[in-house]
Enzyme design. Structure first.
Site, PDB file in Angstrom:
ATOM      1  N   LYS A  17      49.759  37.859  35.032  1.00 44.07           N
ATOM      2  CA  LYS A  17      49.208  37.060  36.067  1.00 44.07           C
ATOM      3  C   LYS A  17      47.746  37.650  36.275  1.00 44.07           C
ATOM      4  O   LYS A  17      46.955  36.230  36.167  1.00 44.07           O
ATOM      5  CB  LYS A  17      49.970  37.137  37.498  1.00 44.07           C
ATOM      6  CG  LYS A  17      51.488  36.915  37.287  1.00 44.07           C
ATOM      7  CD  LYS A  17      52.129  36.879  38.770  1.00 44.07           C
ATOM      8  CE  LYS A  17      52.496  38.497  39.216  1.00 44.07           C
ATOM      9  NZ  LYS A  17      52.930  39.252  38.322  1.00 44.07           N
ATOM     10  N   ARG A  91      55.122  35.874  47.287  1.00 44.73           N
ATOM     11  CA  ARG A  91      56.302  36.356  46.641  1.00 44.73           C
ATOM     12  C   ARG A  91      57.578  36.369  47.358  1.00 44.73           C
ATOM     13  O   ARG A  91      58.696  37.081  46.838  1.00 44.73           O
ATOM     14  CB  ARG A  91      55.944  38.052  46.670  1.00 44.73           C
ATOM     15  CG  ARG A  91      55.556  38.589  45.238  1.00 44.73           C
ATOM     16  CD  ARG A  91      55.192  39.860  45.632  1.00 44.73           C
ATOM     17  NE  ARG A  91      55.249  40.723  44.388  1.00 44.73           N
ATOM     18  CZ  ARG A  91      54.123  40.927  43.605  1.00 44.73           C
ATOM     19  NH1 ARG A  91      53.050  40.328  43.712  1.00 44.73           N
ATOM     20  NH2 ARG A  91      54.112  42.000  42.635  1.00 44.73           N
ATOM     21  N   ARG A 130      50.400  49.901  29.938  1.00 45.23           N
ATOM     22  CA  ARG A 130      49.183  49.234  30.572  1.00 45.23           C
ATOM     23  C   ARG A 130      48.246  50.480  31.120  1.00 45.23           C
ATOM     24  O   ARG A 130      48.761  51.214  31.639  1.00 45.23           O
ATOM     25  CB  ARG A 130      49.572  48.373  31.893  1.00 45.23           C
ATOM     26  CG  ARG A 130      48.260  47.950  32.420  1.00 45.23           C
ATOM     27  CD  ARG A 130      48.594  47.008  33.626  1.00 45.23           C
ATOM     28  NE  ARG A 130      49.641  47.139  34.514  1.00 45.23           N
ATOM     29  CZ  ARG A 130      50.174  46.316  35.581  1.00 45.23           C
ATOM     30  NH1 ARG A 130      49.877  45.153  35.382  1.00 45.23           N
ATOM     31  NH2 ARG A 130      51.107  46.761  36.295  1.00 45.23           N
ATOM     32  N   ARG A 160      48.475  52.973  36.458  1.00 41.81           N
ATOM     33  CA  ARG A 160      49.154  52.732  37.869  1.00 41.81           C
ATOM     34  C   ARG A 160      50.341  53.662  38.006  1.00 41.81           C
ATOM     35  O   ARG A 160      51.090  53.694  37.131  1.00 41.81           O
ATOM     36  CB  ARG A 160      49.278  51.369  38.032  1.00 41.81           C
ATOM     37  CG  ARG A 160      48.263  50.376  38.447  1.00 41.81           C
ATOM     38  CD  ARG A 160      48.533  48.894  38.335  1.00 41.81           C
ATOM     39  NE  ARG A 160      49.733  48.482  39.129  1.00 41.81           N
ATOM     40  CZ  ARG A 160      49.795  47.370  39.268  1.00 41.81           C
ATOM     41  NH1 ARG A 160      48.930  46.202  38.840  1.00 41.81           N
ATOM     42  NH2 ARG A 160      50.948  46.775  39.941  1.00 41.81           N
ATOM     43  N   ARG A 171      60.979  46.918  40.560  1.00 44.40           N
ATOM     44  CA  ARG A 171      60.064  46.077  40.388  1.00 44.40           C
ATOM     45  C   ARG A 171      60.597  44.961  39.901  1.00 44.40           C
ATOM     46  O   ARG A 171      60.563  43.760  40.636  1.00 44.40           O
ATOM     47  CB  ARG A 171      58.447  46.216  40.022  1.00 44.40           C
ATOM     48  CG  ARG A 171      57.637  47.133  40.708  1.00 44.40           C
ATOM     49  CD  ARG A 171      56.816  48.003  40.277  1.00 44.40           C
ATOM     50  NE  ARG A 171      55.578  46.674  39.790  1.00 44.40           N
ATOM     51  CZ  ARG A 171      54.830  47.146  38.776  1.00 44.40           C
ATOM     52  NH1 ARG A 171      54.769  48.304  38.225  1.00 44.40           N
ATOM     53  NH2 ARG A 171      53.837  45.942  38.772  1.00 44.40           N
TER      54      ARG A 171
END
Ligand code: AP5
Length: 215
Positions: A17, A91, A130, A160, A171
């Site tokens: 996204k 969300r 990531r 992160r 998540r």
């Protein structure tokens, strides 16, 4: 002057996204409004909002609807945003209803929802590799770590806290339970456009742009 255009990018954590929002926002002269980035900035500032949202984000839980909706809608109003990609918001059904109401009260509507579809194994692989720029938040994919590489803006890359394996699993569960119901919600409104999020980043951007230019 470009016409008003409000588009939601929906998809699981790691679907791309943020990556696609950056590309498409630039291409189509739209703002990129990421609820996750708004919260991460508040945490970095250490302000009252940051202190409240930090523990939710660390565990991979959703920030409560009331706080999230107020943060995003206030930002939209303050910045006079009328042409934007909403990345990571809404969300939950409650957030979606609040967004619909806020736009309607202003004589506007949501134009489309792009669902970026990626299988779970690929999501887990992407999140584990990531690395994000500390300065401009651009994400990179380095399965073996950045090994000294820096962002194109020169910024340092970091991983992160919520990309740890246990948090990623949480998540993905939270996405299935709270966010996946939005697919049916927007399908019923005739606004949902499904796009495969697997493949080359440029190829995926073309799929999304092709869908949006029709609007
Ligand atoms: P948020 O920041 O929104 O995180 P997320 O939805 O979990 O999304 P990600 O940023 O992990 O993934 P993405 O889909 O943007 O993928 P990306 O482009 O980075 O939210 C963080 C937290 O804030 C939440 O957990 C929650 O606590 C809170 N929060 C935020 N919004 C909220 C809301 N509305 N309500 C309540 N709480 C909220 O890509 C991922 C990786 O894959 C990158 O490394 C990238 O380089 C790579 N990649 C991208 N595309 C490709 C491709 N095509 N091929 C290979 N690799 C690719």
């Amino acid at each position: 002057m470009c016409k008003d255009l409000m588009v939601v990018f929906l998809g699981a954590p790691g679907a791309g996204k943020g990556t696609q929002s950056d590309v498409i926002a630039d291409k189509m002269s739209m703002a990129h409004l990421s609820s996750g980035d708004l919260f991460r900035k508040a945490v970095a500032r250490g302000d009252e909002l940051g202190k409240i949202v930090e523990s939710y984000m660390k565990s991979g839980a959703l920030v409560p609807d009331e706080i999230t909706t107020k943060t995003v809608l206030t930002h939209m109003n303050n910045e006079g945003i009328r042409r934007a990609i909403l990345d990571g918001f809404p969300r939950t059904i409650s957030q979606a209803e609040s967004l619909d109401k806020a736009l309607e009260a202003d004589g506007r509507k949501l134009d489309a929802v792009i669902l970026i579809d990626v299988p779970d194994e690929e999501l887990i692989r992407r999140l584990a590799s990531r690395w994000v720029c500390r300065e401009c938040q651009t994400p990179y994919n380095y399965p073996d770590g950045p090994q000294g590489a820096r962002c194109k803006c020169g910024g340092e890359l970091f991983q992160r806290a919520d990309d740890k394996r246990e948090t990623v699993a949480n998540r993905l569960d939270v996405y299935q339970k709270n966010t996946a119901p939005l697919i049916e919600y927007y399908e019923k409104q005739g606004k949902l456009i499904r796009v495969s999020g697997v493949g080359d980043i440029t190829e995926i951007s073309h799929r999304i742009t092709d869908a949006l230019v029709e609007l």
